[in-house]
Scaffold this motif. Structure first.
Motif, PDB file in Angstrom:
ATOM      1  N   LEU A  20      35.578 -41.055  38.397  1.00 57.62           N
ATOM      2  CA  LEU A  20      36.220 -39.955  39.130  1.00 57.62           C
ATOM      3  C   LEU A  20      36.183 -38.650  38.362  1.00 57.62           C
ATOM      4  O   LEU A  20      35.955 -37.588  38.931  1.00 57.62           O
ATOM      5  CB  LEU A  20      37.696 -40.304  39.403  1.00 57.62           C
ATOM      6  CG  LEU A  20      38.072 -41.085  40.649  1.00 57.62           C
ATOM      7  CD1 LEU A  20      39.576 -41.293  40.681  1.00 57.62           C
ATOM      8  CD2 LEU A  20      37.635 -40.317  41.898  1.00 57.62           C
ATOM      9  N   GLY A  21      36.440 -38.730  37.052  1.00 63.35           N
ATOM     10  CA  GLY A  21      36.496 -37.526  36.229  1.00 63.35           C
ATOM     11  C   GLY A  21      35.198 -36.748  36.265  1.00 63.35           C
ATOM     12  O   GLY A  21      35.180 -35.526  36.468  1.00 63.35           O
ATOM     13  N   LEU A  22      34.095 -37.464  36.084  1.00 66.96           N
ATOM     14  CA  LEU A  22      32.768 -36.840  36.146  1.00 66.96           C
ATOM     15  C   LEU A  22      32.511 -36.289  37.550  1.00 66.96           C
ATOM     16  O   LEU A  22      31.950 -35.209  37.716  1.00 66.96           O
ATOM     17  CB  LEU A  22      31.691 -37.864  35.760  1.00 66.96           C
ATOM     18  CG  LEU A  22      30.249 -37.362  35.705  1.00 66.96           C
ATOM     19  CD1 LEU A  22      30.081 -36.266  34.662  1.00 66.96           C
ATOM     20  CD2 LEU A  22      29.291 -38.515  35.403  1.00 66.96           C
ATOM     21  N   GLY A  23      32.971 -37.026  38.557  1.00 64.43           N
ATOM     22  CA  GLY A  23      32.836 -36.574  39.949  1.00 64.43           C
ATOM     23  C   GLY A  23      33.549 -35.254  40.191  1.00 64.43           C
ATOM     24  O   GLY A  23      33.010 -34.367  40.851  1.00 64.43           O
ATOM     25  N   PHE A  24      34.751 -35.122  39.634  1.00 66.95           N
ATOM     26  CA  PHE A  24      35.483 -33.858  39.736  1.00 66.95           C
ATOM     27  C   PHE A  24      34.688 -32.715  39.115  1.00 66.95           C
ATOM     28  O   PHE A  24      34.543 -31.646  39.707  1.00 66.95           O
ATOM     29  CB  PHE A  24      36.845 -33.955  39.032  1.00 66.95           C
ATOM     30  CG  PHE A  24      37.938 -34.547  39.875  1.00 66.95           C
ATOM     31  CD1 PHE A  24      38.325 -33.949  41.063  1.00 66.95           C
ATOM     32  CD2 PHE A  24      38.601 -35.701  39.465  1.00 66.95           C
ATOM     33  CE1 PHE A  24      39.341 -34.499  41.842  1.00 66.95           C
ATOM     34  CE2 PHE A  24      39.619 -36.255  40.234  1.00 66.95           C
ATOM     35  CZ  PHE A  24      39.987 -35.646  41.422  1.00 66.95           C
ATOM     36  N   VAL A  25      34.182 -32.934  37.922  1.00 66.24           N
ATOM     37  CA  VAL A  25      33.420 -31.903  37.209  1.00 66.24           C
ATOM     38  C   VAL A  25      32.205 -31.475  38.034  1.00 66.24           C
ATOM     39  O   VAL A  25      31.952 -30.279  38.224  1.00 66.24           O
ATOM     40  CB  VAL A  25      32.978 -32.409  35.814  1.00 66.24           C
ATOM     41  CG1 VAL A  25      31.990 -31.434  35.181  1.00 66.24           C
ATOM     42  CG2 VAL A  25      34.192 -32.593  34.904  1.00 66.24           C
ATOM     43  N   GLN A  26      31.467 -32.461  38.541  1.00 60.90           N
ATOM     44  CA  GLN A  26      30.281 -32.168  39.356  1.00 60.90           C
ATOM     45  C   GLN A  26      30.666 -31.362  40.597  1.00 60.90           C
ATOM     46  O   GLN A  26      29.976 -30.418  40.986  1.00 60.90           O
ATOM     47  CB  GLN A  26      29.582 -33.472  39.760  1.00 60.90           C
ATOM     48  CG  GLN A  26      28.894 -34.161  38.593  1.00 60.90           C
ATOM     49  CD  GLN A  26      28.525 -35.606  38.904  1.00 60.90           C
ATOM     50  OE1 GLN A  26      29.163 -36.264  39.735  1.00 60.90           O
ATOM     51  NE2 GLN A  26      27.513 -36.127  38.223  1.00 60.90           N
ATOM     52  N   HIS A  27      31.779 -31.736  41.202  1.00 63.55           N
ATOM     53  CA  HIS A  27      32.242 -31.051  42.408  1.00 63.55           C
ATOM     54  C   HIS A  27      32.599 -29.595  42.113  1.00 63.55           C
ATOM     55  O   HIS A  27      32.223 -28.687  42.856  1.00 63.55           O
ATOM     56  CB  HIS A  27      33.433 -31.778  43.017  1.00 63.55           C
ATOM     57  CG  HIS A  27      33.715 -31.394  44.433  1.00 63.55           C
ATOM     58  ND1 HIS A  27      33.357 -32.190  45.501  1.00 63.55           N
ATOM     59  CD2 HIS A  27      34.278 -30.291  44.970  1.00 63.55           C
ATOM     60  CE1 HIS A  27      33.695 -31.587  46.629  1.00 63.55           C
ATOM     61  NE2 HIS A  27      34.277 -30.438  46.327  1.00 63.55           N
ATOM     62  N   PHE A  28      33.327 -29.371  41.029  1.00 60.91           N
ATOM     63  CA  PHE A  28      33.706 -28.000  40.658  1.00 60.91           C
ATOM     64  C   PHE A  28      32.473 -27.160  40.357  1.00 60.91           C
ATOM     65  O   PHE A  28      32.426 -25.984  40.724  1.00 60.91           O
ATOM     66  CB  PHE A  28      34.651 -28.017  39.453  1.00 60.91           C
ATOM     67  CG  PHE A  28      36.074 -28.350  39.806  1.00 60.91           C
ATOM     68  CD1 PHE A  28      36.823 -27.514  40.624  1.00 60.91           C
ATOM     69  CD2 PHE A  28      36.668 -29.505  39.313  1.00 60.91           C
ATOM     70  CE1 PHE A  28      38.139 -27.829  40.961  1.00 60.91           C
ATOM     71  CE2 PHE A  28      37.985 -29.828  39.642  1.00 60.91           C
ATOM     72  CZ  PHE A  28      38.720 -28.983  40.469  1.00 60.91           C
TER      73      PHE A  28
END
Length: 202
Positions: A20-28
Motif C-alpha cells: 500500500l505504501g508504495l502504491g500511495f507514493v506512485q499515486h501521488f
C-alpha cells in the motif's frame, strides 16, 4: 475521484517501499498536480526491498526517501528533523501512517513478544509519529486558507483494517492473527483520541 481534488504541497508515507505504501507514493507522483514534496520512509532505503522506491526517486525530484523505523523513537525524531529541513518554513500537509506488520499465528501460539512487537509497530508507531510531526502539521494548518478540516490542509491518516473490527469477524477462518487484530482495534481508538486532541489546531 476524491484524489483529484486533493491538493497537497507535502505528504509523508511510512512503509513506502512496498504494498500500500508504495502504491500511495506512485499515486501521488501521478497526480495532475503532484505534491512539491513526497517523503517516502522505510526501514532500509538502501536495501533490496526498496529497489523500486529508489528507481522512482531517481526519476522524480520531488520524491525524498528517508530511513525511518516506526518502533524507534530516536529514528522518528531524526526523520522529523530531516523533513523539517527539507520543508524550510512550510509545514507538512499529510501524514500517512501506513507501516504495519502482521504475524500469522493462531491464538494459541501468540506470545508476549508477538503481541508487544505488533502493537509497538501498528499502534505506538502512529502515536509517536503524530507527536513528532505535530509541529509541522500545525504549521501547515496555520498556513492554509479557510476553516474546517481537510486533507489538503493538514491531516493524519492512520491505515486501519477490517481485522480491527469488533463487529465483523471477517477473515477469522483464514487468519486468526490476534496480535494484529488487537493492534488495529487499538489504532482505531488512537485515531479517535487524536481527532479530539488535535481538532483545536485545525
Amino acid at each position: 475521484s476524491n484524489m483529484a481534488e486533493l491538493c497537497v504541497r507535502s505528504v509523508l508515507v511510512t512503509g513506502a517501499n512496498r504494498g500500500l505504501g508504495l502504491g500511495f507514493v506512485q499515486h501521488f507522483l501521478r497526480m495532475p498536480k503532484p505534491p512539491q514534496w513526497i517523503f517516502a520512509t522505510c526501514r532500509d532505503p538502501k536495501g533490496q526491498r526498496a529497489q523500486e522506491l529508489q528507481n522512482l526517486a531517481s526519476k522524480h525530484r520531488n520524491l525524498v526517501i528517508i530511513a525511518l523505523e516506526v518502533a524507534n523513537p530516536a529514528s522518528i525524531k531524526a526523520a522529523a528533523a530531516k523533513v523539517g529541513e527539507h520543508l524550510g518554513g512550510s509545514g507538512l500537509n499529510l501524514l500517512i501512517n501506513n507501516a504495519g506488520m502482521v504475524k500469522s499465528k493462531t491464538l494459541d501460539a501468540e506470545t508476549l513478544e508477538d503481541m508487544t512487537e505488533t502493537y509497538t509497530t501498528n499502534t505506538t508507531g502512529p502515536l509517536l509519529m503524530g507527536q513528532a510531526f505535530l509541529p509541522l502539521l500545525k504549521k501547515a494548518a496555520q498556513g492554509s486558507p479557510g476553516s474546517g478540516l481537510s486533507c489538503s490542509k493538514a491531516a493524519i491518516v492512520n491505515i486501519s483494517s477490517i481485522g480491527g473490527s469488533i463487529a465483523s469477524s471477517f477473515g477469522w477462518d483464514l487468519m486468526q492473527v490476534v496480535s494484529y487484530r488487537c493492534s488495529k482495534a487499538a489504532l482505531n481508538m488512537l485515531s479517535k483520541c487524536q481527532s479530539l486532541a488535535y481538532k483545536e489546531h485545525g
